[in-house]
Design a protein around this motif. Structure first.
Motif, PDB file in Angstrom:
ATOM      1  N   GLY A 123      -4.255  -4.078   2.414  1.00 25.02           N
ATOM      2  CA  GLY A 123      -2.989  -4.173   1.701  1.00 25.02           C
ATOM      3  C   GLY A 123      -2.757  -3.010   0.751  1.00 25.02           C
ATOM      4  N   LEU A 124      -3.790  -2.635   0.001  1.00 27.81           N
ATOM      5  CA  LEU A 124      -3.656  -1.519  -0.942  1.00 27.81           C
ATOM      6  C   LEU A 124      -3.370  -0.206  -0.217  1.00 27.81           C
ATOM      7  N   CYS A 125      -4.081   0.037   0.879  1.00 26.79           N
ATOM      8  CA  CYS A 125      -3.903   1.302   1.603  1.00 26.79           C
ATOM      9  C   CYS A 125      -2.541   1.367   2.298  1.00 26.79           C
ATOM     10  N   LEU A 126      -2.066   0.240   2.798  1.00 28.06           N
ATOM     11  CA  LEU A 126      -0.722   0.226   3.392  1.00 28.06           C
ATOM     12  C   LEU A 126       0.340   0.500   2.332  1.00 28.06           C
ATOM     13  N   MET A 127       0.120  -0.017   1.118  1.00 34.53           N
ATOM     14  CA  MET A 127       1.052   0.274   0.025  1.00 34.53           C
ATOM     15  C   MET A 127       1.037   1.761  -0.317  1.00 34.53           C
ATOM     16  N   GLU A 128      -0.135   2.369  -0.301  1.00 32.26           N
ATOM     17  CA  GLU A 128      -0.239   3.799  -0.581  1.00 32.26           C
ATOM     18  C   GLU A 128       0.503   4.627   0.469  1.00 32.26           C
ATOM     19  N   ARG A 129       0.607   4.087   1.684  1.00 33.41           N
ATOM     20  CA  ARG A 129       1.304   4.788   2.762  1.00 33.41           C
ATOM     21  C   ARG A 129       2.814   4.518   2.731  1.00 33.41           C
ATOM     22  N   HIS A 133       4.442   1.409   2.421  1.00 30.75           N
ATOM     23  CA  HIS A 133       4.937   0.129   2.919  1.00 30.75           C
ATOM     24  C   HIS A 133       4.962  -0.923   1.810  1.00 30.75           C
ATOM     25  N   LYS A 134       5.743  -1.952   2.031  1.00 28.96           N
ATOM     26  CA  LYS A 134       5.757  -3.102   1.127  1.00 28.96           C
ATOM     27  C   LYS A 134       4.820  -4.161   1.698  1.00 28.96           C
ATOM     28  N   VAL A 135       3.904  -4.680   0.877  1.00 25.52           N
ATOM     29  CA  VAL A 135       2.906  -5.642   1.335  1.00 25.52           C
ATOM     30  C   VAL A 135       2.874  -6.843   0.402  1.00 25.52           C
ATOM     31  N   ILE A 136       2.901  -8.032   0.990  1.00 23.19           N
ATOM     32  CA  ILE A 136       2.634  -9.258   0.230  1.00 23.19           C
ATOM     33  C   ILE A 136       1.508 -10.008   0.934  1.00 23.19           C
ATOM     34  N   ILE A 137       0.809 -10.825   0.185  1.00 29.21           N
ATOM     35  CA  ILE A 137      -0.271 -11.643   0.741  1.00 29.21           C
ATOM     36  C   ILE A 137       0.032 -13.108   0.456  1.00 29.21           C
ATOM     37  N   ILE A 138      -0.147 -13.947   1.465  1.00 32.49           N
ATOM     38  CA  ILE A 138       0.059 -15.387   1.310  1.00 32.49           C
ATOM     39  C   ILE A 138      -1.257 -16.109   1.573  1.00 32.49           C
ATOM     40  N   THR A 139      -1.630 -16.983   0.656  1.00 33.50           N
ATOM     41  CA  THR A 139      -2.814 -17.818   0.829  1.00 33.50           C
ATOM     42  C   THR A 139      -2.537 -19.160   0.162  1.00 33.50           C
ATOM     43  N   HIS A 140      -3.518 -20.052   0.165  1.00 37.60           N
ATOM     44  CA  HIS A 140      -3.300 -21.356  -0.453  1.00 37.60           C
ATOM     45  C   HIS A 140      -3.793 -21.350  -1.904  1.00 37.60           C
ATOM     46  N   MET A 186      -1.855  -8.201  -8.298  1.00 40.32           N
ATOM     47  CA  MET A 186      -3.186  -7.605  -8.374  1.00 40.32           C
ATOM     48  C   MET A 186      -3.064  -6.090  -8.483  1.00 40.32           C
ATOM     49  N   THR A 187      -4.114  -5.381  -8.140  1.00 42.84           N
ATOM     50  CA  THR A 187      -4.165  -3.925  -8.264  1.00 42.84           C
ATOM     51  C   THR A 187      -2.950  -3.255  -7.635  1.00 42.84           C
ATOM     52  N   ASN A 188      -2.361  -2.297  -8.363  1.00 38.72           N
ATOM     53  CA  ASN A 188      -1.217  -1.509  -7.896  1.00 38.72           C
ATOM     54  C   ASN A 188       0.002  -2.368  -7.559  1.00 38.72           C
ATOM     55  N   GLY A 189       0.084  -3.556  -8.151  1.00 34.92           N
ATOM     56  CA  GLY A 189       1.251  -4.405  -7.930  1.00 34.92           C
ATOM     57  C   GLY A 189       1.230  -5.172  -6.631  1.00 34.92           C
ATOM     58  N   LEU A 190       0.066  -5.347  -6.033  1.00 32.89           N
ATOM     59  CA  LEU A 190      -0.052  -6.129  -4.796  1.00 32.89           C
ATOM     60  C   LEU A 190       0.314  -7.587  -5.101  1.00 32.89           C
ATOM     61  N   LYS A 191       1.352  -8.081  -4.429  1.00 37.81           N
ATOM     62  CA  LYS A 191       1.907  -9.404  -4.722  1.00 37.81           C
ATOM     63  C   LYS A 191       1.226 -10.465  -3.862  1.00 37.81           C
ATOM     64  N   VAL A 192       0.740 -11.516  -4.504  1.00 37.78           N
ATOM     65  CA  VAL A 192       0.021 -12.579  -3.807  1.00 37.78           C
ATOM     66  C   VAL A 192       0.694 -13.922  -4.091  1.00 37.78           C
ATOM     67  N   TYR A 193       1.016 -14.646  -3.031  1.00 37.63           N
ATOM     68  CA  TYR A 193       1.559 -15.991  -3.147  1.00 37.63           C
ATOM     69  C   TYR A 193       0.431 -16.999  -2.936  1.00 37.63           C
ATOM     70  N   TYR A 194       0.075 -17.718  -3.997  1.00 39.08           N
ATOM     71  CA  TYR A 194      -0.887 -18.814  -3.884  1.00 39.08           C
ATOM     72  C   TYR A 194      -0.091 -20.106  -3.703  1.00 39.08           C
ATOM     73  N   LEU A 251      11.955 -14.677   4.028  1.00 33.52           N
ATOM     74  CA  LEU A 251      13.336 -14.222   3.894  1.00 33.52           C
ATOM     75  C   LEU A 251      13.576 -13.490   2.576  1.00 33.52           C
ATOM     76  N   ARG A 252      13.041 -14.007   1.497  1.00 35.12           N
ATOM     77  CA  ARG A 252      13.235 -13.372   0.193  1.00 35.12           C
ATOM     78  C   ARG A 252      12.566 -12.006   0.128  1.00 35.12           C
ATOM     79  N   GLU A 253      11.429 -11.866   0.792  1.00 34.97           N
ATOM     80  CA  GLU A 253      10.706 -10.590   0.765  1.00 34.97           C
ATOM     81  C   GLU A 253      11.161  -9.644   1.875  1.00 34.97           C
TER      82      GLU A 253
END
Length: 443
Positions: free
Chosen positions: A26-32, A34-41, A52-60, A87-89
């Motif tokens: 996710g971090l490396c794709l952002m450096e390239r 791209h927009k990256v979000i992570i979804i987990t529970h 998280m680091t460098n503004g990596l957005k995580v949905y818990y 849709l929002r992202e």
């Protein structure tokens, strides 16, 4: 710029190979660009949106795991929430990780109905002759019957995935894991106790990681080599077995049990050792041995799965998953362990593995699938039927229910251009100066 959603049951604060892969990718794709979000529970009190680091957005998301940090496969239970997030992202690609992540599998199925491109990365090997693997493989075949592309971390994993999910091997790319070698630099001055050969073990203490083999290896090696000192880090259901074996053989002064080791302290443990021991019974790749080699340790590992593809022969001794053979390979490594060229190992590993290379190759996969046509409903029906006459009919019913549920949600929670698929312009190239100005068009 591609808007990417990485989803998996396994993520921080849980630590492991899959979790680190998702975070670094996710971090490396952002450096390239791209927009990256992570979804987990939800993890304990960690819920909602975190950065998280460098503004990596995580949905818990507020789903409670049922077993081993995996949520139940409810199929429809997560649709409403995940649809709103996508849709929002303004997501274009949904990328799920790990075969045992049913949360990610659900989103792959819903994403196809919503008109998104999908990618799946497999991190593990599974058998074909036990009940647990049989059921996981059956669900995986259903989930991946419509996936646009799959990724494996080794060639052995690719063959395994192709057979388990009945996928065309030409639709599977091999992109290995990597290590941030700048975080795993050797430092021989940190080795202690002094005047000993230190053997380091860091893994989850579970059956799959070969803890039962380790229980037999430790007392045998300590008896044959008085200068050997074991450093064991990790936690799990098999931890008590090792501790009982240590007490039984009177090795409390020869074996150091560290318990769970946080990710940022793994290097501090590795640099204390001369040899890294991996006793896994199955591995698709094994990041741990790459981290150890980067820290300048000689590796002794069981020859299982894709481990043989990871390191050059001068860095590792391979053994059968048998206590006697592991002891013999350790006996060969112990006399030469103190003369290993640590810094040479580090430089060699740094040239072989890089997260930036992984991100670049993954980006190529995204560009490929985004420039391909979207599947028709008829194509999706044929994919369901490929699972057999009875199970295929069941899957077809689920597909119809999915479309009906999405239609109802469109009426209740309408979004502009909700159900229209997004098309990718393959001629676009990442331009960091235009970050946020995507080149995707709506039909």
């Amino acid at each position: 710029m591609v808007n990417i959603c990485l989803i998996c049951d396994f993520f921080y604060p849980r630590l492991g190979g899959v979790e680190m892969h998702i975070f670094q990718l996710g971090l490396c794709l952002m450096e390239r660009g791209h927009k990256v979000i992570i979804i987990t529970h939800k993890y304990d009190n960690r819920a909602g949106v975190r950065y998280m680091t460098n503004g990596l957005k995580v949905y818990y998301c507020p789903f409670v795991p049922a077993h081993e940090q995996v949520v139940l496969f409810t199929y429809m239970g997560s649709l409403a929430l995940l649809r709103q997030i996508l849709l929002r992202e303004e997501i274009h690609v949904v990328h799920s990780h790990a075969a045992t992540s049913f949360f990610g599998g659900e989103l792959l199925l819903h994403a196809k109905s919503l008109g998104y491109k999908t990618v799946f990365t497999d991190h593990s090997l599974f058998a074909f002759n036990d009940a647990a693997s049989f059921h996981v493989n059956k669900i995986l075949k259903f989930i991946l019957s419509e996936v646009d592309h799959a990724v494996s971390v080794s060639h052995i994993s690719k063959e395994n995935l192709s057979m388990r999910a009945s996928l065309d091997p030409r639709n599977i790319s091999v992109i290995p894991n990597a290590v941030d070698c700048s975080r795993f630099k050797p430092d021989p001055s940190k080795r202690y106790p002094l005047n000993t050969v230190n053997i380091v073990v860091i893994s989850r203490l579970t059956f799959r990681k070969g803890v039962d083999l380790l229980v037999d290896v430790v007392p045998t090696i300590c008896k044959r080599f008085p200068q050997v000192y074991f450093i064991i880090g990790g936690d799990g259901p098999k931890k008590k077995i090792i501790e009982e074996s240590i007490r039984k053989h009177g090795l409390t002064d020869r074996v150091e049990m560290l318990g769970s080791v946080p990710g940022h302290k793994v290097r501090e443990v590795l640099v204390r050792g001369h040899i890294f021991l991996n006793t896994s019974l199955t591995e698709a790749f094994c990041i741990a041995i790459v981290e150890a080699a980067s820290c300048g340790l000689f590796v002794v590992s069981t020859n299982v799965g894709g481990v043989v593809e990871v390191l050059p022969k001068n860095m590792v001794n391979f053994a059968k998953p048998d206590p006697d053979d592991i002891c013999e390979k350790l006996a060969v490594a112990i006399p030469i362990a103190k003369n290993v060229p640590s810094h040479q190992y580090h430089e060699q590993v740094a040239k072989m593995y890089s997260w930036h290379m992984v991100a670049e190759r993954t980006e190529t996969v995204y560009n490929k699938i985004l420039s391909s046509p979207y599947p028709s409903i008829l194509g999706r029906i044929k994919a369901c039927q490929s699972n057999g006459p009875f199970f295929g009919l069941y899957l077809l019913i689920l597909l119809i229910i999915d479309y009906i549920a999405i239609f109802i949600l469109d009426l209740i929670f309408p979004f502009k251009n909700l159900s229209k698929p997004l098309k990718f312009n393959p001629e676009y190239r990442v331009n960091k100066e235009k970050y946020g100005d995507h080149q995707f068009k709506v039909n």
